[in-house]
Motif scaffolding. Structure first.
Motif, short mmCIF file in Angstrom:
data_model
loop_
_atom_site.label_atom_id
_atom_site.label_comp_id
_atom_site.label_asym_id
_atom_site.label_seq_id
_atom_site.Cartn_x
_atom_site.Cartn_y
_atom_site.Cartn_z
N UNK A 5 1.12 -1.57 0.26
CA UNK A 5 -0.45 0.08 -0.17
C UNK A 5 1.06 0.95 0.29
N UNK A 6 0.73 2.14 -0.62
CA UNK A 6 1.38 2.91 -1.33
C UNK A 6 0.63 4.59 -1.96
N UNK A 7 1.41 6.04 -1.28
CA UNK A 7 0.15 7.17 -2.07
C UNK A 7 0.47 6.90 -3.46
N UNK A 8 -0.40 7.28 -3.77
CA UNK A 8 -0.41 7.41 -5.53
C UNK A 8 -0.53 8.98 -6.46
N UNK A 9 0.68 8.93 -6.98
CA UNK A 9 0.92 10.05 -7.74
C UNK A 9 0.56 10.41 -8.49
N UNK A 10 -0.84 9.26 -9.37
CA UNK A 10 -1.32 9.88 -9.88
C UNK A 10 -3.02 10.13 -9.30
N UNK A 11 -3.24 10.56 -8.10
CA UNK A 11 -4.58 11.25 -7.46
C UNK A 11 -4.65 12.39 -7.94
N UNK A 12 -5.80 11.92 -8.15
CA UNK A 12 -6.66 13.04 -8.12
C UNK A 12 -6.06 14.59 -7.95
N UNK A 13 -6.25 14.51 -6.94
CA UNK A 13 -5.36 15.76 -5.79
C UNK A 13 -4.33 16.05 -6.02
N UNK A 14 -4.23 15.33 -6.54
CA UNK A 14 -2.06 15.71 -7.19
C UNK A 14 -2.20 15.74 -8.66
N UNK A 15 -3.09 15.41 -9.46
CA UNK A 15 -3.46 16.22 -11.01
C UNK A 15 -3.85 17.48 -10.66
N UNK A 16 -4.32 17.26 -10.25
CA UNK A 16 -5.39 19.16 -9.54
C UNK A 16 -4.08 20.20 -9.50
N UNK A 17 -3.27 19.85 -7.86
CA UNK A 17 -2.55 20.46 -7.90
C UNK A 17 -1.17 21.57 -8.87
N UNK A 18 -0.99 20.33 -10.05
CA UNK A 18 0.03 20.51 -11.09
C UNK A 18 -0.53 21.29 -12.09
N UNK A 19 -2.23 20.80 -12.35
CA UNK A 19 -3.02 22.02 -13.17
C UNK A 19 -2.65 23.39 -12.20
N UNK A 20 -3.21 23.33 -11.29
CA UNK A 20 -3.10 24.95 -10.39
C UNK A 20 -2.24 25.25 -10.14
N UNK A 23 1.33 22.30 -7.12
CA UNK A 23 3.13 21.41 -7.24
C UNK A 23 3.84 21.28 -9.10
N UNK A 24 5.35 21.31 -8.93
CA UNK A 24 5.95 21.30 -9.87
C UNK A 24 5.34 19.84 -10.79
N UNK A 25 4.64 18.83 -10.00
CA UNK A 25 4.65 17.46 -10.85
C UNK A 25 4.21 16.33 -10.03
N UNK A 26 3.02 16.01 -9.90
CA UNK A 26 2.53 15.16 -9.49
C UNK A 26 2.90 13.50 -8.44
N UNK A 27 4.26 13.20 -8.73
CA UNK A 27 5.32 12.83 -8.43
C UNK A 27 6.42 13.48 -7.11
N UNK A 69 -8.95 17.06 -2.67
CA UNK A 69 -7.43 17.95 -1.84
C UNK A 69 -7.14 17.07 -1.22
N UNK A 70 -6.03 18.40 -0.58
CA UNK A 70 -5.13 18.01 0.24
C UNK A 70 -6.20 17.48 1.49
N UNK A 71 -5.80 16.89 2.16
CA UNK A 71 -5.93 16.80 3.68
C UNK A 71 -6.51 17.42 4.53
#
Length: 113
Positions: A5-20, A23-27, A69-71
């Protein structure tokens, strides 16, 4: 059998952070990742490849919790939600494992050749 079990770099909230532009990258590691001692987040294909290099065969990749969204933002948004509404986010994570906040890989040892 192995369950990873691991955090998902392509989580919707990470992808949204990049688009906004947050964050520089979802990773990119978040402050929360660093605080929890998580040295990396995984793209689904990274997790599958890592399992394979360890001699494992992927049986299933599942996602849990669709998190837009973030936690802290999620805590604010969902503070008045009931169990059914939270369960809806869990089910969306199962339906869209590639964009769920967390993912779990079920694998077994590859047979010897």
């Amino acid at each position: 059998m192995a369950l990873i079990s691991v955090p998902n770099a392509h989580s919707f909230h990470r992808l949204l952070a990049v688009e906004m532009g947050l964050a520089e990258a979802p990773e990119a590691l978040s402050e929360r990742n660093l605080r929890l001692g998580q040295p990396r987040v995984f793209r689904p294909q990274d997790l599958r490849e890592l399992a394979e290099t360890q001699g494992l065969i992927t049986l299933a990749l599942e996602g849990y919790l669709f998190k837009p969204f973030t936690h802290p933002q999620m805590a604010a948004v969902t503070s008045g939600w009931n169990a059914r509404q939270i369960q809806g986010l869990i089910e969306l994570g199962r339906r869209f494992p590639e964009q769920a906040a967390e993912m779990a890989l079920l694998a077994r040892k590859a047979p010897h050749r």
